[in-house]
Motif scaffolding. Structure first.
Motif, PDB file in Angstrom:
ATOM      1  N   LEU A  97       6.104   3.863   8.363  1.00 37.19           N
ATOM      2  CA  LEU A  97       5.724   4.667   7.187  1.00 37.19           C
ATOM      3  C   LEU A  97       6.397   4.178   5.908  1.00 37.19           C
TER       4      LEU A  97
ATOM      5  N   SER B 283       4.641   0.340   5.293  1.00 35.38           N
ATOM      6  CA  SER B 283       3.193   0.122   5.260  1.00 35.38           C
ATOM      7  C   SER B 283       2.582   0.220   3.849  1.00 35.38           C
ATOM      8  N   PRO B 284       3.097   1.077   2.934  1.00 42.06           N
ATOM      9  CA  PRO B 284       2.497   1.070   1.588  1.00 42.06           C
ATOM     10  C   PRO B 284       2.596  -0.301   0.904  1.00 42.06           C
TER      11      PRO B 284
ATOM     12  N   ARG C 140       0.088  -2.611   2.546  1.00 39.07           N
ATOM     13  CA  ARG C 140      -1.262  -2.265   2.075  1.00 39.07           C
ATOM     14  C   ARG C 140      -1.513  -2.859   0.701  1.00 39.07           C
TER      15      ARG C 140
ATOM     16  N   ASP D  92       3.124   1.079  13.243  1.00 37.04           N
ATOM     17  CA  ASP D  92       2.648   2.445  13.455  1.00 37.04           C
ATOM     18  C   ASP D  92       1.229   2.590  12.919  1.00 37.04           C
TER      19      ASP D  92
ATOM     20  N   SER E 236       0.087   3.998  10.278  1.00 37.62           N
ATOM     21  CA  SER E 236      -0.118   3.739   8.847  1.00 37.62           C
ATOM     22  C   SER E 236      -0.241   2.232   8.605  1.00 37.62           C
TER      23      SER E 236
END
Lengths: 97, 277
Positions: free
Chosen positions: A11, A14-15, A18, A42, A44
């Motif tokens: 978490l 992952s941003p 992305r 995970d 995300s």
């Protein structure tokens, strides 16, 4: 272009993953994601890969997951995404695909 | 050696003067499916509530993912909470929210993800529990088995390291119950999470357990592998496995007090000890 993901994609991370993938997809780049060094990913992280793949399909660019580590493959298989993504055994094979 | 996911040491708890859990000690290892079994009133639900940090023990310690849950700060407890998932027996879905909103709720509350990612993760979890396409239904529109699966999807939406399932197959037909068991096994294998299941469903326990803890009258009667539990020559375990009823012992004094409506003497550690994690 090869994007290498390593370690734990959770978490927190992952941003950023992305953002990196989406920037490449906006530029309609062909991307091979090297997942050989991923110890944990995970949902995300998987969602980031899904979103990037979907954008690649819209742009007619290539998006290949290569050398998928066992932990990452187990998560892909859990959601049957191993049947959805373009997968390659190695990065070299991914670049040729 | 990796750290145990759960360590319980000498846990004691009372409801009024009733000694509910008596010196319970156990560990749950990473990636292990650990079953808590026992008859009604054996203390298994109380033990689960302790593991969730919902009750304060009279004595003893509980370490979850390396942290003593009653010694950590509120901030640490909050962080710990995001690494635990719970599928409640009733489902405990919010009736005013759609299935998708229920499942997305923990992500919206505890993670900083954009809505596209939250949407994909939510639908991924629905795929995993075989509820694809049901995200817009309301809980009242689901069958019992679907509610259990939706609750499981919400419990795993944060990819917890530790998953608790309270009677996951209770009230379900054998085929649906078996599919929930298979799902629990797949979750463990794919995500490596430790899973604690409270159940009195013997078939389910034997199918999925790595180890089984048998509680009886608040005590750990046995804690061992499936094979060892099956082979046990303990009469009480065999009674449980073979569904034989036991005649309860009669305490004449306590019986008469109950009939006369006399109150129990001590309320030191009653349900008022309940505390939200």
């Amino acid at each position: 272009m090869v994007v290498t993901l390593e370690g734990e994609i959770d978490l927190q991370r992952s941003p950023a993953v992305r953002k990196q993938l989406m920037e490449l997809m906006f530029d309609s780049r062909d991307v091979v994601v090297d997942l050989s060094g991923v110890a944990y990913i995970d949902s995300s992280g998987i969602a980031s890969l899904v979103e990037a793949y979907q954008m690649a399909r819209k742009n007619n660019s290539r998006f290949v997951l290569a050398a998928v580590s066992q932990p990452a493959m187990r998560v892909l298989q859990l959601a049957r995404l191993d049947k959805v993504f373009a997968l390659a055994e190695t990065v070299a094979a991914g670049l040729k695909a | 050696m990796s750290q145990s996911s759960i360590v319980v040491e000498n846990l004691n708890t009372f409801y009024g003067s009733r000694h509910i859990l008596k010196n319970v000690s156990l560990t749950v290892e990473p990636g292990e499916i650990f079953i808590i079994m026992g008859g009604s009133g054996s203390g298994k639900t109380t033990l689960l509530n302790h593991l969730l940090g919902l009750l304060i023990p009279t004595s003893g310690t509980i370490r979850i993912l390396g942290k003593d849950i009653h010694a950590v700060s509120a901030l640490e407890r909050q962080a710990l909470r995001t690494r635990m998932g719970v599928a409640f027996q009733s489902g405990a879905l919010f009736s005013s929210m759609s299935v998708g909103e229920n499942i997305a709720l923990p992500l919206r509350e505890h993670a900083e993800l954009d809505e596209t990612t939250i949407g994909i993760v939510t639908r991924l979890k629905l795929e995993v529990v075989s509820l694809a396409g049901f995200e817009n239904l309301m809980p009242a529109e689901l069958s019992g088995g679907m509610i259990k699966r939706a609750a499981l999807a919400r419990a795993i939406v944060m990819d917890p390291r530790l998953l608790f399932c309270d009677e996951p197959s209770a009230g379900l037909d054998p085929v649906v119950a078996s599919s929930i068991d298979d799902l629990i096994l797949r979750l463990r294998d794919a995500m490596g999470m430790s899973i604690v299941v409270v159940t009195h469903d013997l078939d389910s326990a034997f199918k999925i357990a790595d180890r089984i803890c048998v509680l009886d009258k608040g005590e750990v009667l046995a804690l061992d592998t499936v094979d060892a539990i099956r082979r046990s020559d303990n009469e009480r375990i065999q009674n449980l496995l073979n569904r034989r009823t036991e005649e309860a012992e009669v305490d004449p004094d306590a019986y008469l007090r109950r009939l006369m409506g006399e109150k129990e003497r001590s309320t030191r550690f009653g349900p008022q000890a309940r505390k939200g994690l």
